[in-house]
Write an enzyme that holds these catalytic residues in place. Structure first.
Site, PDB file in Angstrom:
ATOM      1  CG  PHE A 107      -0.538   0.738   2.387  1.00 19.05           C
ATOM      2  CD1 PHE A 107       0.206   0.112   3.348  1.00 19.05           C
ATOM      3  CD2 PHE A 107      -0.843   2.083   2.545  1.00 19.05           C
ATOM      4  CE1 PHE A 107       0.637   0.797   4.466  1.00 19.05           C
ATOM      5  CE2 PHE A 107      -0.421   2.774   3.666  1.00 19.05           C
ATOM      6  CZ  PHE A 107       0.325   2.130   4.627  1.00 19.05           C
ATOM      7  CB  ILE A 109      -0.525   6.736   2.673  1.00 18.67           C
ATOM      8  CG1 ILE A 109      -1.380   7.885   3.195  1.00 18.67           C
ATOM      9  CG2 ILE A 109       0.758   6.604   3.463  1.00 18.67           C
ATOM     10  CD1 ILE A 109      -1.942   7.674   4.593  1.00 18.67           C
ATOM     11  CB  ILE A 111      -1.237  13.320   4.188  1.00 19.09           C
ATOM     12  CG1 ILE A 111      -1.977  12.067   4.609  1.00 19.09           C
ATOM     13  CG2 ILE A 111      -1.910  14.596   4.682  1.00 19.09           C
ATOM     14  CD1 ILE A 111      -2.537  12.043   5.977  1.00 19.09           C
ATOM     15  N   GLY A 120      -2.031  13.361  13.384  1.00 17.92           N
ATOM     16  CA  GLY A 120      -2.555  12.009  13.527  1.00 17.92           C
ATOM     17  C   GLY A 120      -3.383  11.516  12.352  1.00 17.92           C
ATOM     18  N   GLY A 122      -2.410  10.886   9.271  1.00 19.20           N
ATOM     19  CA  GLY A 122      -1.705   9.832   8.536  1.00 19.20           C
ATOM     20  C   GLY A 122      -1.894   8.488   9.221  1.00 19.20           C
ATOM     21  CG  ASN A 150       8.894   9.641   4.753  1.00 25.96           C
ATOM     22  OD1 ASN A 150       8.557  10.437   5.635  1.00 25.96           O
ATOM     23  ND2 ASN A 150       8.142   9.361   3.707  1.00 25.96           N
ATOM     24  CB  ALA A 153       6.403   7.840   6.282  1.00 24.47           C
ATOM     25  CE1 TYR A 157       2.821   4.441   6.232  1.00 22.71           C
ATOM     26  CE2 TYR A 157       5.174   4.273   5.850  1.00 22.71           C
ATOM     27  CZ  TYR A 157       3.928   4.682   5.445  1.00 22.71           C
ATOM     28  OH  TYR A 157       3.778   5.326   4.246  1.00 22.71           O
ATOM     29  CD  GLU A 158       8.649   2.811  14.243  1.00 23.49           C
ATOM     30  OE1 GLU A 158       9.753   2.363  13.971  1.00 23.49           O
ATOM     31  OE2 GLU A 158       8.499   3.849  14.929  1.00 23.49           O
TER      32      GLU A 158
END
Ligand code: COA
Length: 191
Positions: A107, A109, A111, A120, A122, A150, A153, A157-158
């Protein structure tokens, strides 16, 4: 529509494309994504036509935030009448290369509306996409690739539950140097 707490996903429309081109050409946004050179409206139009030929589950989704009333974190200029349902486009996300036999997908993403970074959104969008992937598309494994530079990001993700899985060493050349690309994933029983 796919609804989250403060956000929703909808299909993207041709009218959204100029906004996407503006975002992609923003140097701060571009630093985190695969596109490294100036990007034109014509290229975006071609990309959109190609995307429509992909399976529907691989169509990119628009990320919108609720703007009516006293929603927390919304900039004053975007606030609308509390009585009216109103949403603002801030980004896009989606699955690609869905592997139907192994029930896996990658996937991405973006923004692009930077004024809404670090609130928050993302993390919320990643969580919503992951739960849609597991609970509606019946995926088993969702993974992503992210540049080691990054950190915003990676942190998002974490927070959404992704596990560090691997490192593609010096796989990307940016700004005169090679950087590593991290691979992160989440399994259906981990969300
Ligand atoms: C990456 C992206 C989706 C994150 O969205 P976001 O709404 O800003 O993310 P969130 O607010 O949910 O979380 C960001 C986290 O990163 C942290 N962060 C921000 N800058 C950071 C930095 N330089 N180093 C470490 N952490 C950082 C924030 O503090 C926050 O963590 P916290 O809640 O623990 O404080 C968004 O910035 C984006 O789309 N960027 C442009 C395109 C892109 O890079 N896409 C990803 C490609 S893999």
């Amino acid at each position: 529509m796919i609804y989250g707490q403060r956000i929703r996903f909808r299909g993207i429309e041709r009218d959204d494309l100029p906004t996407f081109v503006k975002w992609i050409n923003d140097p701060e946004v571009k630093a985190g994504i695969g596109i490294y050179r100036p990007y034109s409206q014509a290229e975006e139009d071609d990309w959109f036509e190609e995307m429509l030929k992909h399976p529907p589950d691989e169509h990119v989704l628009a990320i919108e935030i609720r703007t009516q009333g006293e929603s927390e974190g919304i900039l004053a200029e975007d606030v609308t009448d509390p009585g009216s349902e109103s949403w603002k486009l801030i980004g896009s996300c989606g699955f690609f290369k869905i592997d139907t036999r192994n029930r896996g997908a990658e996937f991405g993403i973006n923004i692009g509306e930077k004024r809404y970074w670090h609130q928050g959104y993302g993390t919320e969008a990643v969580r919503l996409l992951v739960s849609y992937g597991f609970e509606t598309l019946n995926l088993h494994r969702i993974f992503l690739r992210v540049f080691e530079t990054n950190q915003r990001a990676i942190r998002a993700y974490e927070k959404a539950g992704f596990i560090h899985e691997g490192r593609q060493r010096q796989a990307e050349f940016r700004d005169g140097r090679y950087i590593d690309v991290l691979v992160m994933s989440i399994l259906s029983d981990e969300s």
